[in-house]
Design a protein around this motif. Structure first.
Motif, short mmCIF file in Angstrom:
data_model
loop_
_atom_site.label_atom_id
_atom_site.label_comp_id
_atom_site.label_asym_id
_atom_site.label_seq_id
_atom_site.Cartn_x
_atom_site.Cartn_y
_atom_site.Cartn_z
N TYR A 11 0.83 -1.20 0.00
CA TYR A 11 0.00 0.00 0.00
C TYR A 11 0.87 1.25 0.00
O TYR A 11 0.64 2.19 -0.79
CB TYR A 11 -0.91 -0.02 1.22
CG TYR A 11 -1.85 1.16 1.30
CD1 TYR A 11 -3.02 1.20 0.55
CD2 TYR A 11 -1.56 2.24 2.15
CE1 TYR A 11 -3.88 2.28 0.64
CE2 TYR A 11 -2.42 3.32 2.24
CZ TYR A 11 -3.58 3.34 1.49
OH TYR A 11 -4.42 4.42 1.56
N GLU A 12 1.86 1.28 0.85
CA GLU A 12 2.76 2.44 0.92
C GLU A 12 3.54 2.61 -0.38
O GLU A 12 3.81 3.73 -0.82
CB GLU A 12 3.72 2.29 2.10
CG GLU A 12 3.07 2.41 3.46
CD GLU A 12 2.39 3.75 3.65
OE1 GLU A 12 2.97 4.78 3.24
OE2 GLU A 12 1.27 3.79 4.22
N LYS A 15 0.42 3.23 -3.42
CA LYS A 15 -0.69 4.16 -3.26
C LYS A 15 -0.52 5.45 -4.07
O LYS A 15 -1.47 5.88 -4.75
CB LYS A 15 -0.88 4.51 -1.78
CG LYS A 15 -2.00 5.54 -1.55
CD LYS A 15 -2.02 6.05 -0.13
CE LYS A 15 -3.04 7.19 0.02
NZ LYS A 15 -3.02 7.77 1.38
N PHE A 19 -3.24 6.36 -6.85
CA PHE A 19 -4.04 7.57 -6.66
C PHE A 19 -3.90 8.49 -7.87
O PHE A 19 -4.88 9.08 -8.34
CB PHE A 19 -3.62 8.32 -5.40
CG PHE A 19 -4.35 9.62 -5.21
CD1 PHE A 19 -5.57 9.66 -4.55
CD2 PHE A 19 -3.84 10.80 -5.73
CE1 PHE A 19 -6.26 10.85 -4.39
CE2 PHE A 19 -4.52 12.00 -5.58
CZ PHE A 19 -5.74 12.03 -4.91
N GLU A 33 -9.39 8.17 -3.85
CA GLU A 33 -8.96 7.49 -2.62
C GLU A 33 -9.77 6.22 -2.39
O GLU A 33 -9.24 5.20 -1.96
CB GLU A 33 -9.09 8.46 -1.44
CG GLU A 33 -8.07 9.59 -1.47
CD GLU A 33 -8.28 10.61 -0.37
OE1 GLU A 33 -9.40 10.62 0.21
OE2 GLU A 33 -7.36 11.40 -0.10
N VAL A 36 -8.49 3.38 -4.66
CA VAL A 36 -7.24 2.79 -4.17
C VAL A 36 -7.51 1.88 -2.97
O VAL A 36 -6.99 0.75 -2.90
CB VAL A 36 -6.23 3.90 -3.78
CG1 VAL A 36 -4.97 3.29 -3.18
CG2 VAL A 36 -5.87 4.73 -5.01
N GLN A 37 -8.35 2.33 -2.06
CA GLN A 37 -8.69 1.51 -0.90
C GLN A 37 -9.35 0.21 -1.33
O GLN A 37 -9.01 -0.87 -0.82
CB GLN A 37 -9.62 2.29 0.03
CG GLN A 37 -8.99 3.48 0.73
CD GLN A 37 -8.08 3.06 1.88
OE1 GLN A 37 -8.07 1.93 2.30
NE2 GLN A 37 -7.29 4.02 2.36
N GLN A 94 0.60 13.96 -3.21
CA GLN A 94 -0.12 12.90 -3.88
C GLN A 94 0.04 12.94 -5.40
O GLN A 94 -0.66 12.24 -6.11
CB GLN A 94 -1.61 12.96 -3.52
CG GLN A 94 -1.90 12.59 -2.07
CD GLN A 94 -3.39 12.64 -1.77
OE1 GLN A 94 -4.05 13.65 -2.01
NE2 GLN A 94 -3.93 11.56 -1.26
#
Length: 319
Positions: A11-12, A15, A19, A33, A36-37, A94
């Motif tokens: 995820y890190e 992401k 995004f 967001e 992505v989640q 972002q």
């Protein structure tokens, strides 16, 4: 290496890139967001072990979820009141993940360029972004969007012809006042923008000073003669439902707005969609964002977002 990473580490790592893709597809920070989640929530460890290329897999998931979201939202877009502008993206954290991809990703986040992208169909937009911005091969893109590599190549070239010769922010062209109010703003062909960041910041500062002082001659000098202002209220708040055309009319419109601001009104500089812009506050709450398109030392485009639904993620004023 990826197979040894936890979901949190994946995820890190991915992401920012995911995004970036979702935001450019949807023009919405909150929806991006969510995409992505959802992509990571659908990824369990058993599936992750079998995935050969995690980056491509996640891009495929996000792309398809964005396409589904756009299909379901098409009716809502048709009924949108006034010009549609993307949700403002505040700050630079972002914009991108991989430094090698950062430049193109940052170029493609400006409001003018996002408006160009949203003239394309959803599939055209996906293919164009995956190829031109993220540099995927056609066979990889074909797997992501469910079409043949040959078809993807054709879609890409068609999209590129629609946008112009290269993927850089658009030069806004004064739209006809009779243009359909419920369609995204058409900002003209894509042309390169390489404005110096410091010069852009100074120009925005001069604009604020001239507006605050109601210095009409100075405002007119800072605006291109054929400048255009777009105001997105989404029918939720009073806003111009047609583009404001020409420097004189823009100056008159902005000075009229300034005369109606609350007593606790404040303006703060911010990075809005990758370039110097403004956030206006009433008390501690954001009431609008302003982003600009600059060329040759003057302002050619102003993008004013006042729709409160699009300001929910904008930071509040702390002091």
């Amino acid at each position: 290496m990826e197979h040894e990473m936890s979901t949190e580490q994946l995820y890190e790592a991915y992401k920012p890139l995911l995004f970036a893709l979702a935001y450019r597809m949807l023009g919405s920070v909150m929806d991006a967001e969510d995409m992505v989640q959802e992509a990571f929530l659908s990824l369990n460890r058993g599936d992750a072990v079998r995935i050969r290329n995690m980056k491509s897999y996640l891009c495929k998931v996000v792309t398809n979820r964005c396409l589904d979201r756009l299909r379901s939202a098409s009716r809502q877009r048709e009924q949108y009141i006034g010009p549609w502008l993307p949700e403002p993206l505040i700050g630079e954290e972002q914009l991108h993940g991989d430094p090698e991809e950062g430049y193109l990703l940052k170029e493609s986040v400006t409001t003018a360029y996002l408006l160009l992208l949203h003239q394309l169909s959803a599939v055209e937009r996906a293919v164009f972004l995956l190829r031109e911005v993220l540099q995927y091969e056609y066979d990889e893109i074909a797997d992501m969007v469910g079409k043949s590599p040959t078809n993807c190549r054709q879609i890409f070239h068609r999209a590129k012809r629609s946008l112009g010769s290269r993927p850089a922010p658009a030069e806004p062209r004064a739209a006809s006042a009779s243009a359909a109010a419920n369609e995204p703003v058409n900002s003209g062909p894509a042309l390169p923008l390489r404005s110096d960041a410091l010069a852009a910041k100074r120009l925005v500062e001069q604009f604020v000073q001239a507006l605050t002082a109601a210095d009409v001659p100075r405002l007119l000098a800072l605006l291109a003669e054929d400048a255009v202002l777009y105001s997105d209220g989404g029918g939720k708040i009073n806003a111009a439902v047609r583009p404001i055309l020409s420097a004189g009319r823009i100056a008159q419109f902005l000075l009229g707005l300034l005369g109606k601001v609350p007593e606790d009104f404040a303006v703060r500089p911010a990075i809005v969609n990758g370039v110097p812009g403004l956030i206006s506050y009433g008390g501690h709450m954001p009431i609008n964002t302003v982003s600009f398109h600059l060329k040759d030392g003057v302002i050619e485009g102003i993008y004013l977002v006042v729709n409160p639904d699009k300001l929910e993620h904008v930071p509040r004023l702390l002091s």
